[in-house]
Design a protein around this motif. Structure first.
Motif, short mmCIF file in Angstrom:
data_model
loop_
_atom_site.label_atom_id
_atom_site.label_comp_id
_atom_site.label_asym_id
_atom_site.label_seq_id
_atom_site.Cartn_x
_atom_site.Cartn_y
_atom_site.Cartn_z
N GLY A 133 0.83 -1.21 0.00
CA GLY A 133 0.00 0.00 0.00
C GLY A 133 0.86 1.25 0.00
N LYS A 134 0.50 2.20 0.84
CA LYS A 134 1.26 3.44 0.92
C LYS A 134 2.58 3.16 1.66
CE LYS A 134 -3.01 5.96 1.40
NZ LYS A 134 -3.71 4.70 1.50
N HIS A 135 3.64 3.87 1.25
CA HIS A 135 4.95 3.70 1.86
C HIS A 135 5.84 4.89 1.50
CE1 HIS A 135 5.04 1.88 -2.16
NE2 HIS A 135 6.28 2.32 -2.21
N LEU A 136 6.99 4.95 2.13
CA LEU A 136 7.97 6.00 1.87
C LEU A 136 9.17 5.38 1.19
CD1 LEU A 136 8.92 9.00 2.41
CD2 LEU A 136 10.06 8.06 4.43
N MET A 137 9.55 5.90 0.04
CA MET A 137 10.76 5.46 -0.66
C MET A 137 11.91 6.37 -0.23
SD MET A 137 9.69 2.95 -2.59
CE MET A 137 11.10 2.71 -3.65
N LEU A 138 13.02 5.76 0.15
CA LEU A 138 14.22 6.49 0.57
C LEU A 138 15.32 6.22 -0.47
CD1 LEU A 138 13.93 5.51 4.30
CD2 LEU A 138 13.70 7.83 3.40
N PHE A 139 15.64 7.24 -1.24
CA PHE A 139 16.59 7.11 -2.34
C PHE A 139 17.99 7.52 -1.90
CE2 PHE A 139 12.44 7.79 -4.19
CZ PHE A 139 12.38 6.84 -5.19
N ASP A 140 19.00 6.88 -2.52
CA ASP A 140 20.40 7.20 -2.26
C ASP A 140 20.73 7.15 -0.77
OD1 ASP A 140 20.97 7.63 -5.03
OD2 ASP A 140 20.04 9.61 -4.86
N MET A 141 20.39 6.01 -0.16
CA MET A 141 20.67 5.81 1.26
C MET A 141 22.18 5.75 1.50
SD MET A 141 17.96 5.19 3.36
CE MET A 141 18.51 4.02 4.57
N ASN A 142 22.60 6.20 2.64
CA ASN A 142 23.99 6.07 3.05
C ASN A 142 24.33 4.58 3.06
OD1 ASN A 142 26.27 5.61 4.73
ND2 ASN A 142 25.96 7.61 5.69
N PRO A 143 25.35 4.14 2.31
CA PRO A 143 25.67 2.71 2.24
C PRO A 143 26.15 2.13 3.56
CG PRO A 143 27.33 4.00 1.09
CD PRO A 143 26.24 4.95 1.48
N GLY A 144 26.49 2.97 4.53
CA GLY A 144 26.92 2.48 5.83
C GLY A 144 25.78 2.03 6.73
N VAL A 145 24.53 2.29 6.32
CA VAL A 145 23.38 1.89 7.13
C VAL A 145 23.18 0.37 7.00
CG1 VAL A 145 20.90 2.13 7.47
CG2 VAL A 145 22.27 4.13 6.90
N LYS A 146 23.22 -0.30 8.14
CA LYS A 146 23.08 -1.76 8.18
C LYS A 146 21.86 -2.13 9.01
CE LYS A 146 27.01 -2.29 6.05
NZ LYS A 146 26.90 -1.96 4.67
N PRO A 147 21.33 -3.35 8.83
CA PRO A 147 20.20 -3.79 9.64
C PRO A 147 20.52 -3.68 11.14
CG PRO A 147 20.56 -5.31 7.84
CD PRO A 147 21.73 -4.36 7.84
N GLY A 148 19.51 -3.28 11.90
CA GLY A 148 19.66 -3.13 13.34
C GLY A 148 19.91 -1.70 13.79
N ARG A 149 20.29 -0.84 12.88
CA ARG A 149 20.54 0.56 13.24
C ARG A 149 19.21 1.30 13.34
NH1 ARG A 149 24.15 4.92 9.81
NH2 ARG A 149 23.54 6.72 11.05
N ARG A 150 19.10 2.25 14.25
CA ARG A 150 17.91 3.11 14.35
C ARG A 150 18.18 4.38 13.55
NH1 ARG A 150 14.01 1.19 17.44
NH2 ARG A 150 12.83 3.10 17.58
N ILE A 151 17.19 4.78 12.77
CA ILE A 151 17.29 5.95 11.89
C ILE A 151 16.17 6.92 12.24
CG2 ILE A 151 17.16 6.72 9.48
CD1 ILE A 151 19.61 4.96 10.08
N LYS A 152 16.47 8.20 12.17
CA LYS A 152 15.45 9.22 12.44
C LYS A 152 14.69 9.55 11.15
CE LYS A 152 16.35 13.67 13.00
NZ LYS A 152 16.73 14.98 13.54
N LEU A 153 13.36 9.53 11.25
CA LEU A 153 12.49 10.04 10.20
C LEU A 153 11.83 11.30 10.74
CD1 LEU A 153 10.67 6.79 8.95
CD2 LEU A 153 12.63 7.95 7.90
N THR A 154 11.79 12.36 9.94
CA THR A 154 11.14 13.61 10.35
C THR A 154 9.91 13.83 9.47
OG1 THR A 154 13.23 14.56 11.09
CG2 THR A 154 11.42 16.10 10.65
N PHE A 155 8.75 13.88 10.11
CA PHE A 155 7.46 14.08 9.43
C PHE A 155 7.10 15.56 9.56
CE2 PHE A 155 7.84 9.76 10.70
CZ PHE A 155 7.13 9.01 9.78
N THR A 156 6.86 16.23 8.43
CA THR A 156 6.52 17.64 8.44
C THR A 156 5.09 17.81 7.94
OG1 THR A 156 8.83 18.23 8.00
CG2 THR A 156 7.16 19.94 7.58
N PHE A 157 4.28 18.52 8.73
CA PHE A 157 2.86 18.70 8.44
C PHE A 157 2.54 20.15 8.06
CE2 PHE A 157 3.32 15.00 11.10
CZ PHE A 157 2.47 14.08 10.50
N SER A 158 1.38 20.34 7.46
CA SER A 158 0.97 21.66 6.96
C SER A 158 0.85 22.71 8.05
CB SER A 158 -0.36 21.54 6.21
OG SER A 158 -1.34 20.96 7.05
N THR A 159 0.72 22.31 9.29
CA THR A 159 0.63 23.25 10.41
C THR A 159 2.01 23.75 10.83
OG1 THR A 159 0.78 21.41 11.95
CG2 THR A 159 -1.45 22.17 11.33
#
Length: 146
Positions: free
Chosen positions: A100-126
């Motif tokens: 269904g709906k999802h977020l595509m992340l292009f050109d990821m840092n190649p150093g990111v490996k499974p198990g790492r926590r990553i910050k996502l920032t959601f920006t709203f119209s307000t």
């Protein structure tokens, strides 16, 4: 006497009222691609607050570009299309999940490996921004149950 009784009788009702729901995001994770040069995909759930808002963007410090997309099937063909701004209705639950709906992340840092926590920032119209730390998982790994 009656007024005092009424005040005492209504006290438990006042304690039971819930505060209005706040705009929030949870249950997020990023599935890394088996081929590092291909985009990763993020999934999450957005809970609408007390008024309608629009999700304008979701960004991450480990990807160059991100886009909201939706997968759908037309006939026997599966396709994916960009969503653009996403309306979040007051009190709604909006699930971004596989198929269904999802977020595509292009050109990821190649150093990111499974198990790492990553910050996502959601920006709203307000102008509100919500930061969510999400785990990364390998391609083909089961979704986290957190």
């Amino acid at each position: 006497m009656f007024r005092r009784f009424l005040s005492v009788a209504l006290l438990p009702l006042a304690a039971c009222t819930q505060p209005p729901p706040a705009l929030s995001v949870d249950k997020g994770y990023i599935r890394l691609n088996a081929v590092p040069s291909r985009p990763a995909v993020a999934y999450f759930t957005i809970h609408g607050g007390t008024s309608d808002v629009t999700l304008l963007s979701v960004t991450s410090p480990v990807s160059v570009k991100s886009e909201l997309h939706e997968s759908m099937t037309a006939g026997h063909m599966a396709k994916m299309t960009p969503v653009g701004d996403f309306p979040v209705r007051a009190g709604s639950t909006n699930i971004f999940a596989p198929g269904g709906k999802h977020l595509m992340l292009f050109d990821m840092n190649p150093g990111v490996k499974p198990g790492r926590r990553i910050k996502l920032t959601f920006t709203f119209s307000t102008g509100q921004r919500i930061d969510l730390g999400v785990p990364t998982i390998a391609a083909g790994a089961p979704a986290p149950t957190e």
